[in-house]
Each structure stands twice: as structure tokens, then as C-alpha cells.
Design an enzyme around this catalytic site. Structure first.
Site, PDB file in Angstrom:
ATOM      1  N   CYS A   1       2.907 -11.733  18.929  1.00 45.64           N
ATOM      2  CA  CYS A   1       2.009 -11.174  17.905  1.00 45.64           C
ATOM      3  C   CYS A   1       2.522 -11.643  16.547  1.00 45.64           C
ATOM      4  O   CYS A   1       3.642 -11.280  16.152  1.00 45.64           O
ATOM      5  CB  CYS A   1       1.975  -9.650  17.953  1.00 45.64           C
ATOM      6  SG  CYS A   1       1.054  -8.978  16.537  1.00 45.64           S
TER       7      CYS A   1
ATOM      8  N   HIS B   1      -1.618  -4.046  15.799  1.00 46.25           N
ATOM      9  CA  HIS B   1      -2.561  -4.816  14.987  1.00 46.25           C
ATOM     10  C   HIS B   1      -3.964  -4.928  15.584  1.00 46.25           C
ATOM     11  O   HIS B   1      -4.870  -5.444  14.936  1.00 46.25           O
ATOM     12  CB  HIS B   1      -1.989  -6.211  14.701  1.00 46.25           C
ATOM     13  CG  HIS B   1      -0.811  -6.173  13.777  1.00 46.25           C
ATOM     14  ND1 HIS B   1       0.477  -6.038  14.225  1.00 46.25           N
ATOM     15  CD2 HIS B   1      -0.741  -6.197  12.425  1.00 46.25           C
ATOM     16  CE1 HIS B   1       1.300  -6.003  13.196  1.00 46.25           C
ATOM     17  NE2 HIS B   1       0.595  -6.087  12.090  1.00 46.25           N
TER      18      HIS B   1
ATOM     19  N   LYS C   1      -2.481   4.324  12.033  1.00 44.70           N
ATOM     20  CA  LYS C   1      -1.537   3.890  11.004  1.00 44.70           C
ATOM     21  C   LYS C   1      -2.291   3.179   9.885  1.00 44.70           C
ATOM     22  O   LYS C   1      -3.085   2.273  10.149  1.00 44.70           O
ATOM     23  CB  LYS C   1      -0.523   2.931  11.637  1.00 44.70           C
ATOM     24  CG  LYS C   1       0.461   2.331  10.659  1.00 44.70           C
ATOM     25  CD  LYS C   1       1.536   1.554  11.402  1.00 44.70           C
ATOM     26  CE  LYS C   1       2.499   0.869  10.462  1.00 44.70           C
ATOM     27  NZ  LYS C   1       2.246  -0.543  10.262  1.00 44.70           N
TER      28      LYS C   1
ATOM     29  N   CYS D   1       3.205  -8.753  14.048  1.00 44.49           N
ATOM     30  CA  CYS D   1       4.514  -8.089  14.228  1.00 44.49           C
ATOM     31  C   CYS D   1       5.666  -9.098  14.151  1.00 44.49           C
ATOM     32  O   CYS D   1       6.819  -8.702  14.072  1.00 44.49           O
ATOM     33  CB  CYS D   1       4.600  -7.403  15.582  1.00 44.49           C
ATOM     34  SG  CYS D   1       3.506  -6.004  15.805  1.00 44.49           S
TER      35      CYS D   1
ATOM     36  N   CYS E   1      -2.510  -6.409  20.691  1.00 42.99           N
ATOM     37  CA  CYS E   1      -1.318  -5.736  20.175  1.00 42.99           C
ATOM     38  C   CYS E   1      -1.703  -4.298  19.805  1.00 42.99           C
ATOM     39  O   CYS E   1      -2.708  -4.075  19.137  1.00 42.99           O
ATOM     40  CB  CYS E   1      -0.799  -6.473  18.940  1.00 42.99           C
ATOM     41  SG  CYS E   1       0.362  -5.506  17.954  1.00 42.99           S
TER      42      CYS E   1
ATOM     43  N   HIS F   1       0.859  -1.185   0.000  1.00 41.46           N
ATOM     44  CA  HIS F   1       0.000   0.000   0.000  1.00 41.46           C
ATOM     45  C   HIS F   1       0.901   1.243   0.000  1.00 41.46           C
ATOM     46  O   HIS F   1       2.135   1.122  -0.080  1.00 41.46           O
ATOM     47  CB  HIS F   1      -0.993  -0.026   1.166  1.00 41.46           C
ATOM     48  CG  HIS F   1      -0.385  -0.088   2.528  1.00 41.46           C
ATOM     49  ND1 HIS F   1       0.440   0.892   3.022  1.00 41.46           N
ATOM     50  CD2 HIS F   1      -0.480  -1.028   3.508  1.00 41.46           C
ATOM     51  CE1 HIS F   1       0.821   0.581   4.249  1.00 41.46           C
ATOM     52  NE2 HIS F   1       0.289  -0.589   4.567  1.00 41.46           N
TER      53      HIS F   1
ATOM     54  N   LYS G   1      -3.049  -2.732   5.834  1.00 44.74           N
ATOM     55  CA  LYS G   1      -3.916  -3.678   5.109  1.00 44.74           C
ATOM     56  C   LYS G   1      -4.783  -4.445   6.090  1.00 44.74           C
ATOM     57  O   LYS G   1      -5.945  -4.712   5.835  1.00 44.74           O
ATOM     58  CB  LYS G   1      -3.058  -4.661   4.325  1.00 44.74           C
ATOM     59  CG  LYS G   1      -2.566  -4.108   3.024  1.00 44.74           C
ATOM     60  CD  LYS G   1      -3.623  -4.221   1.943  1.00 44.74           C
ATOM     61  CE  LYS G   1      -3.195  -3.386   0.753  1.00 44.74           C
ATOM     62  NZ  LYS G   1      -4.197  -3.333  -0.295  1.00 44.74           N
TER      63      LYS G   1
ATOM     64  N   HIS H   1       4.136   1.527   2.185  1.00 37.84           N
ATOM     65  CA  HIS H   1       5.362   0.877   1.694  1.00 37.84           C
ATOM     66  C   HIS H   1       5.998   1.723   0.590  1.00 37.84           C
ATOM     67  O   HIS H   1       7.214   1.900   0.542  1.00 37.84           O
ATOM     68  CB  HIS H   1       5.045  -0.532   1.165  1.00 37.84           C
ATOM     69  CG  HIS H   1       4.355  -1.415   2.154  1.00 37.84           C
ATOM     70  ND1 HIS H   1       3.049  -1.806   2.001  1.00 37.84           N
ATOM     71  CD2 HIS H   1       4.779  -1.949   3.332  1.00 37.84           C
ATOM     72  CE1 HIS H   1       2.699  -2.567   3.043  1.00 37.84           C
ATOM     73  NE2 HIS H   1       3.728  -2.664   3.860  1.00 37.84           N
TER      74      HIS H   1
HETATM   75  O1  ME8 Z   1       7.982  -4.861   9.162  1.00 37.33           O
HETATM   76  N1  ME8 Z   1       3.038   4.592   6.991  1.00 37.33           N
HETATM   77  O2  ME8 Z   1       7.608  -5.485   6.977  1.00 37.33           O
HETATM   78  P1  ME8 Z   1       6.245  -4.765   6.621  1.00 37.33           P
HETATM   79  C1  ME8 Z   1       4.329   4.646   6.638  1.00 37.33           C
HETATM   80  N2  ME8 Z   1       9.356  -7.395   7.128  1.00 37.33           N
HETATM   81  N3  ME8 Z   1       5.066   3.566   6.356  1.00 37.33           N
HETATM   82  C2  ME8 Z   1       4.474   2.381   6.418  1.00 37.33           C
HETATM   83  C3  ME8 Z   1       3.114   2.238   6.765  1.00 37.33           C
HETATM   84  C4  ME8 Z   1       2.395   3.423   7.058  1.00 37.33           C
HETATM   85  N4  ME8 Z   1       1.111   3.407   7.385  1.00 37.33           N
HETATM   86  N5  ME8 Z   1       2.802   0.933   6.746  1.00 37.33           N
HETATM   87  C5  ME8 Z   1       3.934   0.273   6.383  1.00 37.33           C
HETATM   88  C6  ME8 Z   1       8.249  -5.524   8.163  1.00 37.33           C
HETATM   89  N6  ME8 Z   1       4.938   1.144   6.179  1.00 37.33           N
HETATM   90  C7  ME8 Z   1       9.469  -6.417   8.156  1.00 37.33           C
HETATM   91  C8  ME8 Z   1      10.700  -5.557   7.955  1.00 37.33           C
HETATM   92  S1  ME8 Z   1      13.361  -5.243   7.687  1.00 37.33           S
HETATM   93  C9  ME8 Z   1      14.697  -6.161   8.055  1.00 37.33           C
HETATM   94  C10 ME8 Z   1      11.996  -6.313   7.981  1.00 37.33           C
HETATM   95  C11 ME8 Z   1       6.301   0.813   5.771  1.00 37.33           C
HETATM   96  O3  ME8 Z   1       5.834  -5.321   5.304  1.00 37.33           O
HETATM   97  C12 ME8 Z   1       7.317   1.280   6.803  1.00 37.33           C
HETATM   98  O4  ME8 Z   1       8.568   1.380   6.174  1.00 37.33           O
HETATM   99  O5  ME8 Z   1       5.302  -4.846   7.754  1.00 37.33           O
HETATM  100  C13 ME8 Z   1       7.311   0.136   7.770  1.00 37.33           C
HETATM  101  O6  ME8 Z   1       8.440   0.122   8.616  1.00 37.33           O
HETATM  102  C14 ME8 Z   1       7.304  -1.028   6.808  1.00 37.33           C
HETATM  103  O7  ME8 Z   1       6.428  -0.583   5.735  1.00 37.33           O
HETATM  104  C15 ME8 Z   1       6.781  -2.326   7.410  1.00 37.33           C
HETATM  105  O8  ME8 Z   1       6.673  -3.255   6.384  1.00 37.33           O
END
Ligand code: ME8
Length: 520
Positions: free
Chosen positions: A130, A158, A305, A133, A155, A21, A308, A24
Site C-alpha cells: 500500500c 486507505h 479516521k 501506508c 487497504c 489536518h 486527506k 496531525h
Molecule cells: O505515518 N486522528 O505520517 P503521516 C489522529 N510519515 N491523528 C491522526 C489522524 C487522525 N485522524 N490522522 C493523522 C506517517 N494523524 C509517517 C510517520 S514516524 C517515524 C513516520 C496523525 O503524515 C497521527 O499521529 O501519515 C498519525 O500517526 C500520524 O498523523 C500519521 O502521519
């Protein structure tokens, strides 16, 4: 044009349980703007992104969809995560998947090294996990549930209850690194930024650190623990290692010493993993800690926040299909102070598109080029004498170049763009005040007309170079229309104002066309 110094920057690697979304995409764009900027500053910039494919969350999603986790990951990577990079115009240098052999093999080497040097032991743990997370939660991380979860602890991210797990696992002696980490934050205040993130991390570590459970034996979707294949590596321990396995750790020493250490751009939700666990892992292995961890804010919907799992996610192409990738990049980098939370709204996006991109920048470019065509047959005049007003514009070009460079050094992307927009606004005011259309009426004003046009053309050239990391498509078109030599991306950004103009302009289509359709 590299000066040999390295700037290695990373995004988080994203979970493939679902499609991306705009949250990301936001992280991707920020890291890409920084990488492009540093590339254009003559550094050997290297942008890494990728996907996080192991763990229970992916396993459960794949199982629910009747496929293996690897099949699920392959599908999501090819149909959603790699296409995201095109959608928002990311120029990454590498894309790592945690299922890549280069990652799995070298992550195992890292683990074995930690085991051999006494940083890992066998223990037992019981706690609330969780799966969203992929993390054990402390009681202080939980909040009161509402609706169907009223009366339960959930959590905070979530909004769902955690699962009580009791496991016999391998543990990393993270607790032994608390003092070392506190000294690191103290000695290098830039290590964790912005300041709010740094303060949060310091107070967290000051409370003392627990050891970290780093393996799981209740499922097998993960990297096998090298000395005990009945366990797989905890998904976060696995994922964090991507930053070094992609950079050559364990298999390409020359590359690794050239690239490492990295600047990590992450959302503040995963700050502790990057600013506490990750440097502790590296300290244990005797590897240099990252250059910087920057925790940006969240895109909010209804004050929460965007996510999805809460069905508030907006797909990036819902925006780019109408406004284009440049507008996406500009909007999020300009409208939100990097490091703070921000709310997305269609109204704000439309308003900024129209007033800043279409009217402010796009029209300026079209008008100046059209006047050079009309009054000078497309030939960019050679400047004669410059007036004080012309010199003021030259001064602004240099000033905003320096201000933007300084702001980018602090990762204040919004401030850098605001500085560039001072030039957009000043140039618009300059054209209005100088009235080249009036000067064109009297041959006696010819020298003045030419000085004004060449000043405006140079100003546009400076803008094309400066804005290229943010709006790469529009600036490439503008550069060509201005008769710029070579690619705009090859022009030194820290000397953007030095450009003195090409021989001829060529016609320029509207950089940001009017948007007729209603959106939202
Ligand atoms: O945490 N606003 O992956 P993830 C801004 N796989 N940025 C956002 C956001 C929002 N509402 N939602 C998501 C993970 N992001 C792990 C990471 S790294 C070694 C492993 C962005 O798919 C933001 O960068 O849940 C957040 O930290 C990341 O997506 C989380 O992505």
C-alpha cells in the site's frame, strides 16, 4: 531551572505529500503539552517533530505536480508543516527533515553497522504494497472494497487496492527478535501504552515476525544503501531513524547519551512500526529501546479516521482563526480521552469554548481581578485570618496539582485537565458563596473581604501555572495581570499551589472573548 533529568519526547515525522489536518495538529499539541509540563517540572525536556520526505508516495505526488521531490518537500515544509507549529503554538526544540544531511549520513552509519554485524541479507519478496501506508500488507490487513473497488481487496486504512510487487531486496532479520520483544513487553508493561495498544502489539508479535524488506531498487527517491547504491532505504526504516539522528546518534555522543531514550507519541495507525520494528532495529544495533511508545486514538469523521485521502481533513486554522490556538489545544486535550478515538464537532467545540473557557475560567479571572481593582485599588491584600472555606480552596489547589501531576505521568492529559477544572469550578462556587460584593459594603467585613480576594487571587495563580502547558497564551496574560514575577512558564508546575500572590493586579482583557460569527 532544569534539575538535569531528561525528558525527550517526539511526534511522528509527517509525510509531506499533503498539507496537515487537525489529526496531525492533535498529535503535535499532545506532545507539546507533555513537553511543556515536563519543562515546567524542572526537567530538561526536548520536543522533536519533523517531516518524512522520502518514498514512493512523495515521489508520485511531486511528479504529478511537475516538480522534483525535493522541491515539493521544500515547498510543503515551508508553506504548510512549519506554519502548523505556529498555528497551534508548538514550542519544539528541533525540527528534523529526512532530507537533512545530518539524518541521511547517520542513518547510513546505522545501516552499515547492522550490515557489518550480520543483521541484513539479500532476498526476494512478493506481496501487496500500500503506497498510502508505505507498507507491505498481509492478507489479514485487507478488507473488501466498495464502490469502484467492489470485488477487490483494499487497504483497511486507505480503502484503495494495494499493488502487487515482486522485488529483490535487502532484508533485516527482524524475525530473530520476536522473543526478545515479547520479553520486553512483559518486563516493562509501560513500554507500549495504553493497555489496548499493548495487547494488540503483543498478540501481533506472538504470531511470529517475518523479516523486513528494507530497500527498494525500482525508484531512487531515498537514502542510498551505503554498500549498494542501486538501492534506496525503505522509507519507514529511514524515517524511524530520525528519532536518533536528531538526538545526536553518530555525530554528537554527548547529546545522544543525554537525550536518549525517548517517549514516542504516535497515532495508533503506526503503532506497530514504533512498538515492533523500531525496538527490533535498536536491539540489533545494541542501542537502548525507547522509554515508551504511546499510541493515541483517531479523530473520527462519520465514524472513520479523518484523512486527506478521504477528503475528510479539516485544516487546523479553520478552527484557530475563529477560536484561537489556546481553545484548539484545550478542546482536543479535554474532550478526548488520550489513547481513545474521538469525534470532532463544531457544536461541541463552541459549547465547551463558551461554558468552560469563556464562562468557567475566563470570567472567573476577569471578575476576581476587577474586584481587586474596585475594592482594593488594584493592590493584592495581605491575608489575615483564613476561614475554613478559604482553607478548603488551598487544599483543593494542592490536591489538584498532585492529581494532575500523577495523571500526566500516565499521559492521561484529559484527566489532568479535568483535575484542574475542579479548581475552576470550586473557585466559582466559592466566589458565589462568599459574595465579596456584599462584604465590600460593610467596613466591618473588610478583613473577610481581603481574605476572600487573596484566596481567589492565589487560586487563579495556581490555575495560571497549572494550565500554562495547555493554554499558554491565556495563562501568560493572566500571570501578568496577577502581578506574577517572571514568566509563568518558569514556575514549577508540581508546586503550582505554593504561589502566594504578587503586589498588584493589572487590568485583564477577556481571556476568551465572545464569538459572534457562525462557524462550521
Ligand atoms: O505515518 N486522528 O505520517 P503521516 C489522529 N510519515 N491523528 C491522526 C489522524 C487522525 N485522524 N490522522 C493523522 C506517517 N494523524 C509517517 C510517520 S514516524 C517515524 C513516520 C496523525 O503524515 C497521527 O499521529 O501519515 C498519525 O500517526 C500520524 O498523523 C500519521 O502521519
Amino acid at each position: 531551572m532544569s534539575d538535569g533529568s531528561s525528558f525527550y519526547i517526539t511526534t511522528p515525522i509527517f509525510y509531506v505529500n499533503d498539507v496537515p489536518h487537525i489529526g496531525h495538529a492533535y498529535t503535535e499539541v499532545a506532545a507539546d503539552v507533555l513537553a511543556r509540563w515536563h519543562r515546567q517540572s524542572g526537567e530538561d525536556a526536548w520536543l522533536l517533530t519533523g517531516t518524512d520526505e522520502h518514498g514512493q508516495k512523495i515521489l508520485r505526488t511531486a511528479t504529478a505536480n511537475g516538480v522534483t521531490p525535493k522541491e515539493w518537500a521544500d515547498r510543503l515544509v515551508e508553506t504548510a508543516w512549519k506554519p502548523l507549529l505556529k498555528t497551534v503554538d508548538i514550542r519544539n526544540d528541533d525540527f528534523i527533515r529526512t532530507t537533512d544531511v545530518r539524518h541521511e549520513v547517520n542513518a547510513q552509519k546505522f545501516l552499515q553497522h547492522l550490515y557489518d554485524s550480520g543483521h541484513i541479507y539479500t532476498g526476494e519478496y512478493e506481496g501487496f504494497y500500500c503506497v498510502g501506508c508505505e507498507e507491505y500488507k498481509q492478507p489479514s490487513d485487507l478488507i473488501d472494497g466498495v464502490g469502484e473497488y467492489a470485488g477487490q481487496q483494499v487497504c483497511a486504512i486507505h480503502s484503495i487496492p494495494c499493488e502487487l510487487l515482486h522485488e529483490k531486496n535487502y532484508f533485516f532479520r527482524m524475525s530473530t527478535f520476536a522473543d526478545h520483544l515479547l520479553a520486553l513487553y512483559e518486563e516493562n508493561p509501560n513500554f507500549v501504552q495504553p493497555a489496548s495498544a499493548r495487547n494488540e502489539v503483543i498478540s501481533f508479535v506472538k504470531q511470529g515476525l517475518s523479516d523486513l524488506s528494507i530497500s527498494r531498487s525500482s525508484f531512487d527517491w531515498g537514502i542510498k544503501v551505503p554498500w549498494d547504491d542501486s538501492h534506496v532505504v525503505y522509507v519507514w526504516f529511514d524515517a524511524l531513524l530520525n528519532y536518533i539522528t536528531a538526538a545526536g546518534y553518530g555525530h554528537d555522543d554527548e547529546k545522544f547519551s543525554r537525550l536518549w531514550p525517548a517517549t514516542h507519541v504516535v497515532g495508533k495507525d503506526i503503532l506497530r512500526f514504533h512498538a515492533v520494528i523500531w525496538p527490533a532495529m535498536l536491539l540489533a544495533a545494541g542501542i537502548e529501546v525507547p522509554r515508551q511508545v504511546f499510541g493515541h486514538g483517531w479523530l473520527l469523521v462519520g465514524g472513520e479516521k479523518m484523512s486527506k485521502s478521504k477528503l475528510t481533513g479539516i485544516a487546523p486554522n479553520q478552527i484557530t482563526d475563529t477560536f484561537g490556538s489556546d481553545a484548539f489545544r484545550y478542546y482536543f486535550m479535554r474532550a478526548i480521552s488520550f489513547g481513545q478515538d474521538g469525534s470532532f464537532s463544531w457544536e461541541d467545540l463552541s459549547a465547551r469554548y463558551q461554558s468552560e473557557l469563556a464562562n468557567g475560567f475566563g470570567n472567573l479571572a476577569s471578575r476576581v481581578i476587577a474586584m481587586v481593582v474596585r475594592y482594593c485599588d488594584g493592590e493584592i491584600p495581605v491575608a489575615g485570618d483564613f476561614s475554613e472555606a478559604d482553607e478548603l480552596i488551598r487544599g483543593t489547589e494542592k490536591r489538584v496539582t498532585d492529581a494532575a501531576t500523577l495523571a500526566i505521568g500516565h499521559l492521561a492529559i484529559h484527566d489532568a485537565i479535568a483535575a484542574m477544572w475542579e479548581l475552576v469550578d470550586e473557585l466559582n462556587g466559592y466566589i458565589t458563596a462568599q459574595e465579596p460584593w456584599s462584604l465590600a459594603k460593610d467596613p466591618a467585613d473588610r478583613d473577610r473581604l481581603e481574605a476572600v480576594l487573596v484566596t481567589a487571587v492565589r487560586g487563579l495563580g495556581t490555575l495560571a501555572v497549572l494550565l500554562s502547558p495547555v493554554v499558554p497564551q491565556a495563562t501568560a496574560k493572566l500571570w501578568t495581570a496577577l502581578g506574577g514575577i517572571g514568566l509563568v512558564t518558569d514556575q514549577r508546575i508540581d508546586r503550582a499551589w505554593e504561589w502566594t500572590g504578587g503586589p498588584r493586579v493589572s487590568p485583564l482583557e477577556a481571556l476568551f472573548p465572545r464569538i459572534e460569527a457562525t462557524v462550521g
